[in-house]
Scaffold this active site. Sequence first.
Site, PDB file in Angstrom:
ATOM      1  CG  ASP A 172      -1.927   1.217   1.333  1.00 52.89           C
ATOM      2  OD1 ASP A 172      -1.912   1.998   0.328  1.00 52.89           O
ATOM      3  OD2 ASP A 172      -2.464   1.356   2.607  1.00 52.89           O
TER       4      ASP A 172
ATOM      5  CG  ASP B 298      -3.596   4.432  -2.140  1.00 58.34           C
ATOM      6  OD1 ASP B 298      -2.888   3.783  -1.825  1.00 58.34           O
ATOM      7  OD2 ASP B 298      -4.480   4.874  -1.578  1.00 58.34           O
TER       8      ASP B 298
END
Length: 394
Positions: free
Chosen positions: A100, A283
């Site tokens: 992430d 992201d």
Amino acid sequence: MHIFGQILLASAALSSLVDGSPLEKRKVFTINQIIKPAKVPRNGPAAYAAALAKHGVPIPANLAAAAVNDGTVAANPDENDVQYLSPVNIGGQTVDLDFDTGSSDLWVFSNQLSATSQRGHKIYNPSKSSTFKRLTGYSWQISYGDGSSASGDVGTDTVSVGTTKVTAQAVELAKRVSASFVNQASDGLLGLGFGSINTVRPVQQKTFFENASPTLSSPLFTADLRPQAPGAYDFGFVDKARYSGTIHYTPVNTARGFWEFTSPGYSVGNGAFKTTPIDAIADTGTTLLLTTDAIVADYYRGVRGAKLDDTQGGYTYPCNAKLPNFTFGVGSYRAVIKGSLVNFAPVDATGTTCFGGIQSAGDIGLSIFGDIMFKSQFVVFDGGNTRLGFANKP
Ligand SMILES: *[C@@H]1O[C@H](CO)[C@@H](O)[C@H](O)[C@H]1NC(C)=O
């Protein structure tokens, strides 16, 4: 403040996920089959070193060192590409983590979780690791943009991602996770944002990438996420086979701890490029692409039958509608997200109505370029030069 790390589905099909729609059932169904054998191609420096050796050329010391710690790891999509999972070895135990770039904690399902929370997951047990060291008095607590959360205590251990290894990496042991994590395939997250948003207290901890950086031949990593197929993260080198044309770089603003950049504008389909600054983060931990209401409305305007569907919490359209390409600027480069890859998933069992992969960022105040973007663009996270690079895929 940590806002979005994992807006898995945005407000998206969240309602339908909760009430046990086909989408939810399929996700549960896939829990045990996510990891295909990781094919680990030889990394760039290692390949170069091997080529030199083969021709009797002495291997330069820095290359020999770099060849040891550069590495590749598979990024395997969960059902509907909701998230990508990569095998990570922690103190000899392998778990499947969601990498992430929108958060900076490395946390893992541990044996301190309740038995019900552990079900269906690989579990890290620090007492079975000879290299684990507890950080007494340290704790962590994280909340993500979709309302999910996790917390627990902390230690250090040897963490390997492919052949890239970090000793004494902070590993955050989950004691509590919210229900959405229990029901997902991942056994935790590996944060690749900036350490300034790491949640460990009393002393913030560096990310795996920050710790590995000095040992890599180049202090960077790349993301090559693919639709419904295993892709990869590479650490320390840029693999030319993963992109076509040239890589176009743009500066990153690290003030909020994200890989944040300003795109100069966008276009929809064959329409004209509209100059309007888009403040966005790259992201990998977010499934969709979230941007301003105006851009989202502009995108679906030309899609037959598309509508803002309050019951689904976003734009839907007939699954047989053709979606236009979405193009965003990176300096003078025009990065194309293929229309066919914007489609996210059906919202009904019959596959008649589909949920779009481009949705409103609401009041987040930033655009979040998640996996919908990564499936069309190869992205370089260049920590050494604090910049992001984008290129088309072959
Ligand atoms: C969408 O983008 C792809 C990749 O750049 C391109 O090949 C295709 O022609 C585009 N489609 C349309 C309808 O513009």
